[in-house]
Design a protein around this motif. Structure first.
Motif, mmCIF file in Angstrom:
data_model
loop_
_atom_site.group_PDB
_atom_site.id
_atom_site.type_symbol
_atom_site.label_atom_id
_atom_site.label_comp_id
_atom_site.label_asym_id
_atom_site.label_seq_id
_atom_site.Cartn_x
_atom_site.Cartn_y
_atom_site.Cartn_z
ATOM 1 N N ILE B 689 0.873 -1.171 0.000
ATOM 2 C CA ILE B 689 0.000 0.000 0.000
ATOM 3 C C ILE B 689 0.909 1.219 0.000
ATOM 4 C CG2 ILE B 689 -1.766 1.263 1.253
ATOM 5 C CD1 ILE B 689 -2.418 -1.561 2.542
ATOM 6 N N LEU B 690 0.935 1.908 -1.101
ATOM 7 C CA LEU B 690 1.915 2.982 -1.294
ATOM 8 C C LEU B 690 1.330 4.324 -0.908
ATOM 9 C CD1 LEU B 690 4.720 3.783 -2.424
ATOM 10 C CD2 LEU B 690 3.600 4.143 -4.623
ATOM 11 N N GLY B 691 2.053 5.035 -0.075
ATOM 12 C CA GLY B 691 1.696 6.418 0.256
ATOM 13 C C GLY B 691 2.749 7.332 -0.346
ATOM 14 N N VAL B 692 2.318 8.424 -0.927
ATOM 15 C CA VAL B 692 3.280 9.347 -1.547
ATOM 16 C C VAL B 692 3.034 10.751 -1.020
ATOM 17 C CG1 VAL B 692 4.176 10.266 -3.711
ATOM 18 C CG2 VAL B 692 3.325 7.924 -3.613
ATOM 19 N N GLU B 693 4.063 11.341 -0.449
ATOM 20 C CA GLU B 693 3.943 12.728 0.039
ATOM 21 C C GLU B 693 5.104 13.519 -0.526
ATOM 22 O OE1 GLU B 693 3.908 12.697 4.296
ATOM 23 O OE2 GLU B 693 2.226 11.278 4.392
ATOM 24 N N LEU B 694 4.854 14.178 -1.652
ATOM 25 C CA LEU B 694 5.942 14.937 -2.269
ATOM 26 C C LEU B 694 5.718 16.419 -1.978
ATOM 27 C CD1 LEU B 694 6.103 13.074 -5.700
ATOM 28 C CD2 LEU B 694 7.313 12.561 -3.571
ATOM 29 N N ALA B 695 6.678 17.021 -1.308
ATOM 30 C CA ALA B 695 6.545 18.447 -0.973
ATOM 31 C C ALA B 695 6.692 19.277 -2.241
ATOM 32 C CB ALA B 695 7.615 18.842 0.038
ATOM 33 N N ASP B 696 5.894 20.335 -2.321
ATOM 34 C CA ASP B 696 5.886 21.122 -3.554
ATOM 35 C C ASP B 696 7.126 22.002 -3.701
ATOM 36 O OD1 ASP B 696 3.484 20.102 -4.282
ATOM 37 O OD2 ASP B 696 2.325 21.661 -3.228
ATOM 38 N N ASP B 697 7.628 22.428 -2.539
ATOM 39 C CA ASP B 697 8.597 23.524 -2.608
ATOM 40 C C ASP B 697 10.048 23.072 -2.597
ATOM 41 O OD1 ASP B 697 8.409 22.460 -0.145
ATOM 42 O OD2 ASP B 697 8.396 24.362 0.952
ATOM 43 N N VAL B 698 10.300 21.808 -2.912
ATOM 44 C CA VAL B 698 11.702 21.381 -2.846
ATOM 45 C C VAL B 698 12.467 21.943 -4.043
ATOM 46 C CG1 VAL B 698 11.240 19.315 -1.521
ATOM 47 C CG2 VAL B 698 11.227 19.199 -4.002
ATOM 48 N N PRO B 699 13.693 22.370 -3.809
ATOM 49 C CA PRO B 699 14.479 22.890 -4.929
ATOM 50 C C PRO B 699 14.926 21.761 -5.860
ATOM 51 C CG PRO B 699 15.782 22.863 -2.926
ATOM 52 C CD PRO B 699 14.404 22.437 -2.539
ATOM 53 N N LYS B 736 8.468 9.945 0.539
ATOM 54 C CA LYS B 736 8.293 11.334 0.945
ATOM 55 C C LYS B 736 9.467 12.155 0.439
ATOM 56 C CE LYS B 736 8.377 12.257 5.420
ATOM 57 N NZ LYS B 736 8.022 12.279 6.851
ATOM 58 N N THR B 737 9.175 13.330 -0.089
ATOM 59 C CA THR B 737 10.281 14.289 -0.314
ATOM 60 C C THR B 737 9.987 15.507 0.542
ATOM 61 O OG1 THR B 737 9.172 15.336 -2.173
ATOM 62 C CG2 THR B 737 10.719 13.572 -2.706
ATOM 63 N N GLU B 738 11.042 16.169 0.964
ATOM 64 C CA GLU B 738 10.859 17.384 1.769
ATOM 65 C C GLU B 738 12.132 18.209 1.706
ATOM 66 O OE1 GLU B 738 10.599 16.287 6.002
ATOM 67 O OE2 GLU B 738 11.434 14.367 5.359
ATOM 68 N N GLN B 739 11.936 19.448 2.059
ATOM 69 C CA GLN B 739 13.113 20.333 2.103
ATOM 70 C C GLN B 739 13.894 19.994 3.372
ATOM 71 O OE1 GLN B 739 12.850 24.124 0.645
ATOM 72 N NE2 GLN B 739 15.024 24.363 1.076
ATOM 73 N N ASP B 740 15.184 19.783 3.210
ATOM 74 C CA ASP B 740 16.043 19.490 4.360
ATOM 75 C C ASP B 740 16.759 20.774 4.733
ATOM 76 O OD1 ASP B 740 17.129 17.991 6.308
ATOM 77 O OD2 ASP B 740 18.318 16.682 5.002
ATOM 78 N N GLU B 741 17.362 20.782 5.909
ATOM 79 C CA GLU B 741 18.027 22.016 6.319
ATOM 80 C C GLU B 741 19.181 22.350 5.375
ATOM 81 O OE1 GLU B 741 20.852 20.247 9.790
ATOM 82 O OE2 GLU B 741 18.740 20.599 10.318
ATOM 83 N N GLY B 742 19.406 23.613 5.191
ATOM 84 C CA GLY B 742 20.514 24.061 4.358
ATOM 85 C C GLY B 742 20.231 23.883 2.874
ATOM 86 N N ASP B 743 18.989 24.152 2.462
ATOM 87 C CA ASP B 743 18.639 24.107 1.052
ATOM 88 C C ASP B 743 18.904 22.739 0.429
ATOM 89 O OD1 ASP B 743 17.435 25.569 -0.938
ATOM 90 O OD2 ASP B 743 19.338 26.027 -1.936
ATOM 91 N N ARG B 744 18.714 21.725 1.244
ATOM 92 C CA ARG B 744 18.907 20.376 0.722
ATOM 93 C C ARG B 744 17.540 19.720 0.520
ATOM 94 N NH1 ARG B 744 24.285 18.639 2.207
ATOM 95 N NH2 ARG B 744 23.692 16.457 2.212
ATOM 96 N N VAL B 745 17.546 18.693 -0.258
ATOM 97 C CA VAL B 745 16.312 17.939 -0.476
ATOM 98 C C VAL B 745 16.507 16.559 0.131
ATOM 99 C CG1 VAL B 745 14.644 17.129 -2.161
ATOM 100 C CG2 VAL B 745 16.045 19.144 -2.650
ATOM 101 N N ARG B 746 15.493 16.145 0.878
ATOM 102 C CA ARG B 746 15.583 14.823 1.491
ATOM 103 C C ARG B 746 14.481 13.928 0.934
ATOM 104 N NH1 ARG B 746 15.293 13.332 7.855
ATOM 105 N NH2 ARG B 746 16.783 15.043 7.938
ATOM 106 N N LEU B 747 14.871 12.714 0.598
ATOM 107 C CA LEU B 747 13.888 11.730 0.164
ATOM 108 C C LEU B 747 13.906 10.591 1.166
ATOM 109 C CD1 LEU B 747 12.853 10.514 -3.226
ATOM 110 C CD2 LEU B 747 13.632 8.780 -1.606
ATOM 111 N N THR B 748 12.708 10.216 1.615
ATOM 112 C CA THR B 748 12.596 9.174 2.628
ATOM 113 C C THR B 748 11.717 8.039 2.110
ATOM 114 O OG1 THR B 748 12.634 10.937 4.246
ATOM 115 C CG2 THR B 748 12.032 8.774 5.055
#
Lengths: 124, 835
Positions: B689-699, B736-748
């Protein structure tokens, strides 16, 4: 003589199949009903009337083979024609052993469908 | 003149003249009145010479006081050949003798070449006043009238001289009286002035002064007192204790007691009291003293006293006492034993620490000979000699500096001390201060330190590693033997700035820059530098690193460094890198192989629709009558499914592109969606069962899209596989993607699978480590290499519940990842948190 069209139920999560296959079945003279999941089919009032089940193997949730086993448990002797986009002979062999009438690999021809239905409904 | 031949008229004339002369003689006293005897005598002689026909006349007046007589002699003006007055007087005295009583009435003698008759006449009855001598060469001399006149003149002169003498005596007494009066007056004036001065002095001296009568009443107070206290003389005299109103209330009772005791006993008093100063109202300490003034019988006439402001003296005494106390405290609490000694060598002070160090108490030590108390016997003579030498010459080679000597305790034990002797002038004498520190412990510690230093040195010299150290300024001050062996240079060549000779010429500039930067900032030093290897005359890659040693204040004391030959390791890394690149390629191919089924599935789905629709269409058209509407509808669906197949193929083309590692701007969300689309059937198959949460504002990230997608695909596949045996819970997978600290992008990627054993967490990313039966174990290893080549980080962490979470974080919009970066990333793996 009153000709009653036999009901063929189609269970597939792929919309294009649910759209196209009933039209073809009707061309062959069958009545057709479509379901996007095994659960939906089981919950419907069509189980008893269904003369043949065209069943996708890779369904979300309860899979095609799961439904096959479930129907067997319920002693519903519905002939099953599996349809799958996954060309896997091992699976095909297994489902046939389990009593399926046929296992068609997508894309399949109209004649292959007709043959399978004839086999299933033992139309001479 | 011949008297016998005188006529009577001549006789009358002569008598007439005689009478005239007598009158003249009798008139003489009037002329003499008030004159001095000398003047009287002078006039007398002149009158006689004028009246009588004389050649000479002489008067002697004796001095009643016994002094020299007045002698005057005159000669007639005609006798110009006569001797002078003094000679005449001498001659007359020879003729007549000194005693007038014995003088003859008439004497014939010669004066010069002439015979002369001399007649002396006594003045006074017994010539006690003097004599008159008249002399003439005339033969008839003296005639009767002449004798009469002479006698009359002598008589008159006697009276006048007597009077004059009397008058002169009176005058003398009067002048003596005057003189005495004047003298007394002057003395009095002088005394008066002195008195005035004394009074003024008493009034004005800057000390309050006063006198008190024997009964205690105030007789006098000077101006200083009045001005100081603001009291008036009347007030002070109004009652014996009036003056005490200026005394501090707390001191008054005691003051009165002492005052009256002093008055009653006649002893006077001395006391210190606080006395109020008028101009600022301040009570200041005064010394009040009184002493009795007694007469010859010892009776007290007055008490004389002073009142002296001693506040400042008292304060400075207080200050001095405080200062002394402080000094004593300092000396007593000093860590050093502080001892002073006089020129005789005797101890004059001995502080607490001295008691502790030497075991002698202060009272035992004071007065003792210093040398006998603390100096070992064998050195006492030298000590005494040194002291004598200093006193004689002022030279002392061991003075005023710290020296280490041996001292002796009370129990006879000898121990090392640090000693400093400082001579000081105190008046005319010298005083010596000795500061002594027991250095037994520090000596022991020093030996220990030396020993441990020796051990350490031995260690650094025998350890099979290259070690070096540098000063805080970055100057190399030590290299162990390994460094010398390795490089073939001598220590002298390397020390200071010579270490650059060890480096490959291409590395010198960069290495020097890095080293100086670290020296400046105190940051850990670590460089990879090609270092000369003497054994094979090549430059080999070494990691040279150093850390600063700091003191408690954080100041750098030293740099300690190592040199590690990593040449072989670096070569191995290079090889590994090549192997990994090959593996990465292989994985890619394999992943693609695995995907073939999915791809076929994705394409077969629309194809199934297309073919079915096309078949239906044909059948509808072939029917009689043809079902044109149905045919049109199925044809339309055919086209739609055809387009859908095209999209699938477009996505696949990207994944299957033959491009090598490339650099582009990648939307990680989009890339993730594509991977999900391609994986969905497999996930579905695995009942995920796949959940996807992609943040809009990631660089966007910069890198190789396909490589990044491979990583995502790999993580999804792993997650799916990890849940393949899970039947007791939903097989949830969250991407999940999200903005990480220091203008980084994190994928989980979070799964609910079997998770991993924390024990083996460290090996998850090792190549060929796998928990799968059919896995090669290179997926995560390659994935990590890819992420690190993108300057990112890949890690794994167990979930709070079941399953594991794999994440990577890559910088957004960083510069292109180059092949060189990839290599570096593989050579210097960053920390592997949770992995």
């Amino acid at each position: 003589m009153m000709i009653t069209r036999s009901l063929v139920s189609v269970v597939d999560d792929d919309e294009s199949v649910r759209e196209s296959l009933p039209d073809l079945l009707r061309e062959f003279g069958y009545a057709a009903r479509t379901f996007s999941s095994a659960e939906e089919f089981l919950a419907s009032d069509c189980v008893d009337q269904t003369r043949c089940l065209m069943l996708d193997i890779g369904l979300p949730g309860m899979t095609g083979p799961d439904l096959q086993r479930e129907l067997k448990l319920r002693r519903q002797q519905i002939p099953i024609v599996f349809i799958t986009a996954h060309r896997d002979e091992a699976i095909r062999t297994r489902v046939l052993e389990e009593g399926a009438v046929e296992c068609l690999f997508k894309p399949f021809s109209d004649t292959a469908v007709l043959e399978a239905l004839n086999t299933a409904l033992q139309v001479n | 003149m011949d008297l016998q031949r005188e006529a009577p008229e001549d006789e009358i004339k002569r008598l007439q003249r005689c009478l005239n002369d007598l009158v003249s003689v009798l008139a003489l006293p009037a002329m003499w009145s008030g004159r001095e005897p000398a003047q009287i005598v002078d006039r007398l002689l002149d009158s006689l010479l004028g009246m009588l026909q004389l050649d000479l006349v002489y008067v002697r007046v004796d001095n009643p006081a016994g002094g020299a007589p007045i002698e005057v002699a005159k000669v007639a003006p005609s006798q110009n050949r006569m001797p002078r007055s003094e000679e005449l007087c001498k001659a007359i005295n020879q003729w007549c003798g000194t005693d007038p009583q014995k003088w003859p009435p008439l004497l014939r003698t010669s004066l010069g070449d002439r015979d002369i008759l001399i007649v002396p006449s006594r003045i006074g009855l017994h010539a006690e006043i003097g004599v008159i001598v008249a002399g003439s060469a005339r033969a008839d001399f003296p005639i009767q009238t002449e004798l009469l006149l002479l006698s009359m003149a002598a008589n008159e002169a006697g009276i006048a001289l007597q009077e004059a003498r009397l008058r002169s005596e009176q005058k003398h007494v009067a002048s003596e009286l005057d003189r005495r009066v004047a003298q007394r007056t002057a003395e009095l004036a002088q005394a008066n002035e002195a008195l005035h001065l004394q009074v003024a002095l008493l009034q004005k001296i800057p000390v309050a002064a006063w006198t008190v009568n024997p009964d205690g009443t105030t007789a006098f107070v000077n101006q200083s007192w009045l001005e100081y206290t603001g009291q008036t003389l009347e007030f002070v005299r109004s009652s014996p204790e009036a003056w005490m109103s200026a005394i501090h209330p707390e001191d008054r009772e005691e003051t009165a007691r002492r005052f009256w005791d002093g008055i009653r006993t006649g002893q006077g008093f001395t006391m210190e009291v606080r006395c109020r100063r008028l101009h600022d109202g301040e009570y200041r300490w005064h010394l009040n003293r009184a002493v009795p003034l007694r007469n010859a019988e010892g009776k007290v006439l007055r008490f004389v006293g002073t009142s002296t402001d001693i506040e400042d003296v008292k304060r400075s005494q207080e200050d001095l006492r405080t200062a002394e106390e402080r000094t004593r405290l300092i000396i007593d609490t000093a860590l050093d034993a502080v001892i002073t000694m006089n020129v005789q060598g005797a101890i004059t002070s001995w502080n607490k620490q001295a008691e502790v160090v030497f075991g002698w108490s202060k009272s035992e030590a004071i007065g003792q000979h210093l040398s006998e108390m603390i100096i070992p016997e064998r050195q006492r003579a030298a000590h005494e000699r040194g002291l004598r030498h200093f006193l004689a010459t002022g030279e002392g080679p061991i003075l005023r500096r710290r020296i280490q000597v041996t001292a002796v305790r009370r129990n006879g034990a000898e121990f090392p001390v640090e000693l400093e002797i400082v001579p000081m002038r105190l008046g005319s004498d010298w005083v010596f201060s000795a500061f002594i520190r027991d250095i037994t412990d520090s000596k022991r510690a020093e030996e220990k330190l030396r020993e441990s230093e020796f051990n350490l040195r031995q260690l650094t010299e025998t350890i099979p590693e290259m070690l070096w150290s540098a000063t805080p300024e970055g100057v190399i001050d030590y290299c162990n033997a390994r460094v010398l062996d390795y490089t073939g240079f001598s220590a002298e060549e390397i020390m200071g700035g010579g270490w650059m000779k060890l480096l490959h010429s291409d590395d010198i500039a960069e290495t020097t820059r890095a080293w100086m930067s670290c020296v400046r900032t105190g940051a850990p030093y670590r460089v990879e530098v090609r270092t000369f290897h003497a054994a094979d005359f090549t430059y080999r890659w070494c990691i040279t690193s150093a850390l600063p040693l700091r003191d408690q204040q954080g100041r750098i004391l030293k740099w300690h460094g190592t040199i590690v030959d990593m040449h072989d390791w670096k070569c191995a890394q290079e090889e590994l890198r090549n192997t990994q690149a090959a593996l990465a390629h292989m994985t890619r191919v394999m992943t693609m192989g695995e995907l073939t089924a999915s791809i076929a599935h994705e394409i077969n789905q629309p194809l199934a629709g297309i073919i079915t629709n096309a078949s239906t269409c044909l059948r509808m058209l072939a029917a009689d009558p043809p079902n044109v509407d149905g045919a049109r509808e199925t044809a339309r669906r055919t086209i739609r499914d055809g387009n859908r197949a095209c999209e699938v193929i477009t996505r696949l083309r990207a994944l299957f592109s033959k491009k090598d590692a490339s650099t582009e701007s990648v939307d990680l969300n989009e890339a993730t969606r594509e991977v999900i689309a391609l994986s969905s059937s497999k996930l579905k198959e695995n009942k995920v069962i796949l959940g996807v949460e992609l943040a809009d504002d990631v660089p966007f990230v910069t890198g190789d899209r396909v490589q990044l997608q491979q990583v995502i695909l790999n993580l999804l596949a792993n997650a799916s596989d990890a849940m393949s045996t899970v039947d007791d819970r939903p097989r949830k997978l969250l991407v999940k993607t999200e903005q990480d600290e220091g203008d980084r992008v994190r994928l989980t990627v979070q799964d609910a699978g079997v998770g991993f054993d924390p024990q083996t967490a460290g090996r998850l990313f090792d190549a060929f480590y796998t928990t799968k039966d059919d896995g090669m174990g290179i997926g995560l290893s390659v994935s990590r290499s890819i992420i690190e080549s993108h300057h990112g980080r890949l890690w794994a962490a167990p979930n709070d519940g079941p399953g594991a979470t794999f994440s990577f974080s890559v910088p957004g919009g960083h510069k292109a990842a180059t092949a060189a970066d990839s290599i570096r990333a593989m050579q210097n793996p960053p920390r592997t948190d949770g992995a």
